[in-house]
Design an enzyme around this catalytic site. Sequence first.
Site, mmCIF file in Angstrom:
data_model
loop_
_atom_site.group_PDB
_atom_site.id
_atom_site.type_symbol
_atom_site.label_atom_id
_atom_site.label_comp_id
_atom_site.label_asym_id
_atom_site.label_seq_id
_atom_site.Cartn_x
_atom_site.Cartn_y
_atom_site.Cartn_z
ATOM 1 N N ASN A 1 0.828 -1.212 0.000
ATOM 2 C CA ASN A 1 0.000 0.000 0.000
ATOM 3 C C ASN A 1 0.859 1.257 0.000
ATOM 4 O O ASN A 1 1.902 1.307 0.647
ATOM 5 C CB ASN A 1 -0.926 0.016 1.215
ATOM 6 C CG ASN A 1 -1.899 -1.144 1.185
ATOM 7 O OD1 ASN A 1 -2.049 -1.788 0.149
ATOM 8 N ND2 ASN A 1 -2.532 -1.427 2.300
ATOM 9 N N HIS B 1 5.985 -0.554 -2.608
ATOM 10 C CA HIS B 1 5.489 0.147 -3.807
ATOM 11 C C HIS B 1 5.536 1.663 -3.672
ATOM 12 O O HIS B 1 4.854 2.370 -4.413
ATOM 13 C CB HIS B 1 4.066 -0.317 -4.138
ATOM 14 C CG HIS B 1 3.999 -1.716 -4.678
ATOM 15 N ND1 HIS B 1 2.830 -2.426 -4.799
ATOM 16 C CD2 HIS B 1 4.983 -2.538 -5.141
ATOM 17 C CE1 HIS B 1 3.086 -3.627 -5.308
ATOM 18 N NE2 HIS B 1 4.387 -3.722 -5.509
ATOM 19 N N GLY C 1 -5.366 -9.008 2.904
ATOM 20 C CA GLY C 1 -5.991 -8.038 2.000
ATOM 21 C C GLY C 1 -5.279 -7.830 0.682
ATOM 22 O O GLY C 1 -5.224 -6.716 0.179
ATOM 23 N N ALA D 1 -10.587 -7.865 7.218
ATOM 24 C CA ALA D 1 -9.371 -7.773 8.037
ATOM 25 C C ALA D 1 -9.662 -7.090 9.373
ATOM 26 O O ALA D 1 -9.149 -7.505 10.413
ATOM 27 C CB ALA D 1 -8.292 -7.007 7.274
HETATM 28 P P1 OAD Z 1 -6.319 -5.652 -5.025
HETATM 29 O O1 OAD Z 1 -7.342 -4.614 -5.265
HETATM 30 O O2 OAD Z 1 -5.803 -6.403 -6.218
HETATM 31 O O3 OAD Z 1 -6.872 -6.731 -3.989
HETATM 32 C C1 OAD Z 1 -7.418 -6.360 -2.757
HETATM 33 C C2 OAD Z 1 -7.848 -7.621 -2.037
HETATM 34 O O4 OAD Z 1 -8.352 -7.249 -0.768
HETATM 35 C C3 OAD Z 1 -8.950 -8.405 -2.733
HETATM 36 O O5 OAD Z 1 -8.559 -9.776 -2.834
HETATM 37 C C4 OAD Z 1 -10.178 -8.247 -1.831
HETATM 38 O O6 OAD Z 1 -10.957 -9.431 -1.756
HETATM 39 C C5 OAD Z 1 -9.515 -7.980 -0.487
HETATM 40 N N1 OAD Z 1 -10.330 -7.173 0.439
HETATM 41 C C6 OAD Z 1 -11.184 -6.167 0.175
HETATM 42 N N2 OAD Z 1 -11.705 -5.644 1.302
HETATM 43 C C7 OAD Z 1 -11.154 -6.349 2.327
HETATM 44 C C8 OAD Z 1 -11.281 -6.303 3.743
HETATM 45 N N3 OAD Z 1 -12.081 -5.416 4.362
HETATM 46 N N4 OAD Z 1 -10.556 -7.176 4.480
HETATM 47 C C9 OAD Z 1 -9.756 -8.094 3.870
HETATM 48 N N5 OAD Z 1 -9.585 -8.196 2.540
HETATM 49 C C10 OAD Z 1 -10.279 -7.326 1.776
HETATM 50 O O7 OAD Z 1 -5.127 -4.955 -4.219
HETATM 51 P P2 OAD Z 1 -3.626 -5.450 -3.991
HETATM 52 O O8 OAD Z 1 -3.546 -6.935 -3.920
HETATM 53 O O9 OAD Z 1 -3.078 -4.670 -2.861
HETATM 54 O O10 OAD Z 1 0.388 -1.707 -7.255
HETATM 55 O O11 OAD Z 1 -2.935 -4.964 -5.317
HETATM 56 C C11 OAD Z 1 -1.558 -5.138 -5.483
HETATM 57 C C12 OAD Z 1 -0.962 -4.012 -6.275
HETATM 58 O O12 OAD Z 1 -1.712 -3.838 -7.495
HETATM 59 C C13 OAD Z 1 -1.069 -2.648 -5.620
HETATM 60 O O13 OAD Z 1 -0.018 -2.402 -4.687
HETATM 61 C C14 OAD Z 1 -0.967 -1.710 -6.770
HETATM 62 C C15 OAD Z 1 -1.906 -2.425 -7.735
HETATM 63 O O14 OAD Z 1 -1.741 -2.197 -9.066
HETATM 64 C C16 OAD Z 1 0.885 -0.601 -7.846
HETATM 65 O O15 OAD Z 1 0.234 0.406 -8.022
HETATM 66 C C17 OAD Z 1 2.315 -0.762 -8.265
#
Ligand code: OAD
Length: 240
Positions: A95, A112, A181, A225
């Site tokens: 994040n 990141h 998350g 979470a």
């Molecule tokens: P994503 O948007 O790909 O995934 C977020 C995840 O969090 C999903 O699997 C949801 O199911 C989950 N989620 C949502 N609300 C939640 C909650 N209240 N509690 C627990 N889980 C929850 O985001 P990231 O995996 O962080 O990179 O994405 C990775 C990277 O892709 C980011 O750092 C960013 C993006 O492109 C860059 O910008 C370089």
Amino acid sequence: MIGRFDKQTRVVILTGAGISAESGIQTFRASDGLWENHRIEDVATPFAWQRNPELVWGFYQDRRRQLLDVEPNAAHEALVELEQYLDEFLLITQNVDNLHSRAGSEKLIHMHGELEKLRCEECGVVVTAMDEEYLGETFVGCHQCHNERLRPHIVWFHEMPLRMREIDVAVGDCDVFIAVGTSGHVYPAAGLLGLAQACGAHCIGINLDPPQNVDLFDEFHRGKAGEILPEMVRKWTGRP
Ligand code: OAD
């Protein structure tokens, strides 16, 4: 399922956008997520910054200003409690918001980048820039050299995440690896679970939906979470 941790248990956490969702920050890949309304190629690559810096700057300035309106939630706070209980701990976050550090996390790597910071591509200086003069729509120049445009201190697609050596060593050496998350779509972050598993760590996942690498977890807890993590931390630390 793992019970209470010894203070000597070496724990590494990986967080993603889901941990900040309950604070009101949009995730990336949900149906109403950031990448639904913005094309990655337009706002999150070095080529986009060369082609249309105004668009990229505006996208990140909106997100930087949003930090003034959000607060850490119970999941961020639970990780601070876990850090304080353990002798060896590392929190790696994908994040770019500042909610982990505002909650009080100290052993923290922003792989990141960070929305709070801007960077000069000419002289390399990185500045924390959240005063009003830095939060407007016009570009801001570097105080140290002649460059007229600082860029967001964000790792864009086609760029290398920060501090990967430290991250790989910590993940390779940990006893317990916990991912919270994150959808497991973006590498190298998504590969850390496989590394932890291959190096013998007990791997725990906490996520609203099963992420794409869900089969690699030894335990997977489905839900929010902010609801699950405080309860798990109480169990892991034995604190009431
Ligand atoms: P994503 O948007 O790909 O995934 C977020 C995840 O969090 C999903 O699997 C949801 O199911 C989950 N989620 C949502 N609300 C939640 C909650 N209240 N509690 C627990 N889980 C929850 O985001 P990231 O995996 O962080 O990179 O994405 C990775 C990277 O892709 C980011 O750092 C960013 C993006 O492109 C860059 O910008 C370089």
